[in-house]
Enzyme design. Sequence first.
Site, PDB file in Angstrom:
ATOM      1  N   ASN A  53     -13.893   0.742  -6.387  1.00  0.00           N
ATOM      2  CA  ASN A  53     -14.936   1.646  -5.893  1.00  0.00           C
ATOM      3  C   ASN A  53     -15.664   2.402  -6.996  1.00  0.00           C
ATOM      4  O   ASN A  53     -16.180   3.489  -6.762  1.00  0.00           O
ATOM      5  CB  ASN A  53     -14.322   2.686  -4.939  1.00  0.00           C
ATOM      6  CG  ASN A  53     -13.648   2.059  -3.744  1.00  0.00           C
ATOM      7  OD1 ASN A  53     -14.046   0.993  -3.292  1.00  0.00           O
ATOM      8  ND2 ASN A  53     -12.618   2.716  -3.227  1.00  0.00           N
TER       9      ASN A  53
ATOM     10  N   SER B 230     -11.356  -0.807  -0.171  1.00  0.00           N
ATOM     11  CA  SER B 230     -10.052  -0.838   0.498  1.00  0.00           C
ATOM     12  C   SER B 230     -10.187  -1.241   1.948  1.00  0.00           C
ATOM     13  O   SER B 230      -9.292  -1.845   2.535  1.00  0.00           O
ATOM     14  CB  SER B 230      -9.402   0.554   0.447  1.00  0.00           C
ATOM     15  OG  SER B 230      -8.844   0.820  -0.804  1.00  0.00           O
TER      16      SER B 230
ATOM     17  N   ASP C  91       0.843  -1.193   0.000  1.00  0.00           N
ATOM     18  CA  ASP C  91       0.000   0.000   0.000  1.00  0.00           C
ATOM     19  C   ASP C  91       0.882   1.248   0.000  1.00  0.00           C
ATOM     20  O   ASP C  91       1.923   1.256  -0.653  1.00  0.00           O
ATOM     21  CB  ASP C  91      -0.902  -0.038   1.254  1.00  0.00           C
ATOM     22  CG  ASP C  91      -2.259   0.597   1.032  1.00  0.00           C
ATOM     23  OD1 ASP C  91      -2.288   1.825   0.871  1.00  0.00           O
ATOM     24  OD2 ASP C  91      -3.275  -0.114   1.020  1.00  0.00           O
TER      25      ASP C  91
ATOM     26  N   HIS D 204      -3.291   5.830   3.921  1.00  0.00           N
ATOM     27  CA  HIS D 204      -4.195   4.739   3.568  1.00  0.00           C
ATOM     28  C   HIS D 204      -3.684   3.395   4.066  1.00  0.00           C
ATOM     29  O   HIS D 204      -4.436   2.589   4.620  1.00  0.00           O
ATOM     30  CB  HIS D 204      -4.332   4.752   2.049  1.00  0.00           C
ATOM     31  CG  HIS D 204      -5.277   3.762   1.474  1.00  0.00           C
ATOM     32  ND1 HIS D 204      -4.869   2.518   1.038  1.00  0.00           N
ATOM     33  CD2 HIS D 204      -6.596   3.816   1.234  1.00  0.00           C
ATOM     34  CE1 HIS D 204      -5.903   1.861   0.538  1.00  0.00           C
ATOM     35  NE2 HIS D 204      -6.980   2.622   0.651  1.00  0.00           N
TER      36      HIS D 204
END
Length: 855
Positions: free
Chosen positions: A486, A568, A332, A385
């Site tokens: 998404n 996520s 990530d 994130h």
Amino acid sequence: MIRLEKLTITGLSLVVASMIAACGGGGGGGDNVDTQSRVNVSGNLVVPSFVVTDSDVNDVETVSVPNHPATAAQVVPNPVNIGGYVNQPREGFAGLSFNSGDTDDYFLIDMQAGQTLLLNIADLSSGEDLDLFLFDLNGQLIDASLGGLDTKFESLVIPEDGQYYVNVYAVSGASNYLLSVGLTPLAALPSGALRLSDDFLPEEVLVRFNDLSVQARIEDSLLQQFQFDTDNYSGGVQRLTLKEQAAVVAARTLTDMQLTDLQQQKLDTLHAIKALRKRDDVDYAEPNYIVHPSAIPNDEHYTLQWHYPQINLPQAWDITTGDTDVIVAVIDTGVLLTHPEMSGQLTAGYDFISDAESAGDGDGIDSDPNDEGDALQDGTSSSFHGTHVAGTVAARSNNSQGAAGVAWESRIMPIRVLGKDGGNSLDLAEGIRYAAGLSNASGTTPAQPADIINMSLGGNSDSQTTREAVAAARAEGVIIIAASGNESTSQLSYPASYPGVVSVSAVDINRDLAFYSNFGTMIDVAAPGGDLRVDLNGDSRPDGILSAGADDSSDTLSYQLVFYNGTSMAAPHIAGVAALMKAVYPAMTPAEFDSMLAAGELTTDLGDTGRDNLYGHGLIDAFKAVDAAQQRGGGGVPVDPALSVNPQSLNFSHNLQSTTLFIEQIGGDLGSVQIAEDISWLTLQASQVDGSGYGSYNAIIDRSGLAAGTYSDTIQISAGSASETVQVIMQVLDISISGDAGIHYVLLVNNDTDQVLQQFQVEAVGESVSYSFSEVAAGDYLIFAGSDMDMDGIICDSGESCGAYATASQPSIITIESSDIVDLDFTTSYEYQSPSSQSLENTTRSLVLRRLDVE
């Protein structure tokens, strides 16, 4: 996927940062404005009905009505956000209460069992200390929350239905405060406060001194009140016992109030701890708490993580909480290595961002996977994130602070592939290969490869490089999880759609497919992803996924807990559950995980029977998954059948009409469901229920004919020998009650110079009140409004009512040309703030808004 929304659980408010200089009169929007073109600007301040202002604040523009002693208590509705101010004499700013002091505010409130009182102390900069007390109508002390000089939040839970006196008391200093009542039901209580109702041994104190000689102990007047245990315990902790008739320093005399002997002993203990905490030679002082065994983590904000009971995680924790030998690689943005939620949870990782500018750390790939941030401009925060994702997988848990992770005994391998410009397929492939212990661009491999890889990232392009890296990692026995995307589309997203990758879609609190979630033929399983747009469980927070985060919009990095939503957030739930499964069945292969998933052994079926394109094989069920893994491994702990009811409380805040209740059995057959409820204003309608009564129910309320107030009741659910109680709370607002946000100062601010040009004063009482500015020159402007309860000349301080056009969290630029502008309406309110962080949510700009009528 990294396209998501963010909201800190501290609520929405202005950050106090840079000063706007005071100025007088009107003015234009800059040096080059057309001074011949001047117009009028007007609108309305909207005041919510649950907003109330303390009747005796320090602002000289107000008419003070004392609300002390208890016989003069201010009657307020429920639910309510109360903005107030208290001070000791000659403390604070010059104003109405400066000389005489206003040490006590009393409020008379009708409250229900389970509701939370939350006191947010606005200012802690100069030794301010506020305490919170709860009395019944006879003056009997019910509970108290006593923090110290560094305790920002005090909180209490109402024990039973009734009317109570709520007292905010200024121990020292002067401060604004926000008292939230009925808007934070069943909330997690903040750490740091000392509550009378806490379960601790009276007259015993645990202390660790950093520098204390025997002679100093003998001569010290405070310490002479204690009997010292002769033993030193782990870490140098000592047990002190209050001597009989000890006169504890700084104890409060409760005039005309009643205490039991036990309450007096416990209060003396808490006052002693407060006195000890002020000493420089004390590292910490605390009660000697009584503890009880529990599989539920005691993290401060675990109760806000609705997404864990939704997947029956507490029942899985009765079997395992993970294993340190199980490693989950989070590929990530990297991880904030020093975040408190990551303490002790990390193994060595790597930074594979090859573009130094995107990496933000001055070089290409290196061995430091710390998240350097991805903010593209000053004044905005990075997403952090990867830290949020890692926190869901395995945050440090059961440590009485922060939030919990799914597999908190497992470990996280942080791998950084996303920077300011996102990432690329080559860097991603190298990260995958490193996690699996394969040759890679770093020239190194981890001491122990990852068992599971989580990738909450993706795109629409199918990269052969990444595809091959995924295949190679799976061949090494690594279970690979990825977010489906998404975009609310069936278009394939990668790496989620590669063969051998578990593709995860997202559901909301009602187990419906989240509005943003991708769907389609490659979806394997669903998990909680949340929805920040709504608050369906009525806990005054958005229904997002709570995990670790941070804010770097200012010069100081602030560690926080934040709510995000997205696939996520769903994927790491699956990765965490896979880690729990590996803890009880270390030999589990990716193929075995896939076969158990396809057989329905790991999930609760949603949507069409069997696999479908929205939820794959269904919603992950942590208990079923762990139980299936240990059975597949040839052993395990027998688990009795259990009753699972979610949500665990139904809270119908003033604008919520219906929600969904799920009743399920796990681990065996309990027999038919029995539901007992006699609530005239609630209807429980079966939605998708089997012959034994298990399934989903629509809980619908009817407020018609009900008087204003807060109503509470319970639903009793049983099956066999198992039973659960669901607390139901519902609010009815009194439409005849007008909100009261106090005296407000509406400011017109030049967007280019941050200069306050005009001020309009108004009493913000009622549903809405009008404001206007005249002779405004062409230019770009912002409009703010707020109270100044402490009389420091600045509006919108912490604890003060605040609003901005269009919202306080996102002020909008108003461009004025040659015509009048009307209907610039916006809301002003005391915004709820959560105990999870002492920093406030940043807006698009950070301003200190100084009134024009004060120096």
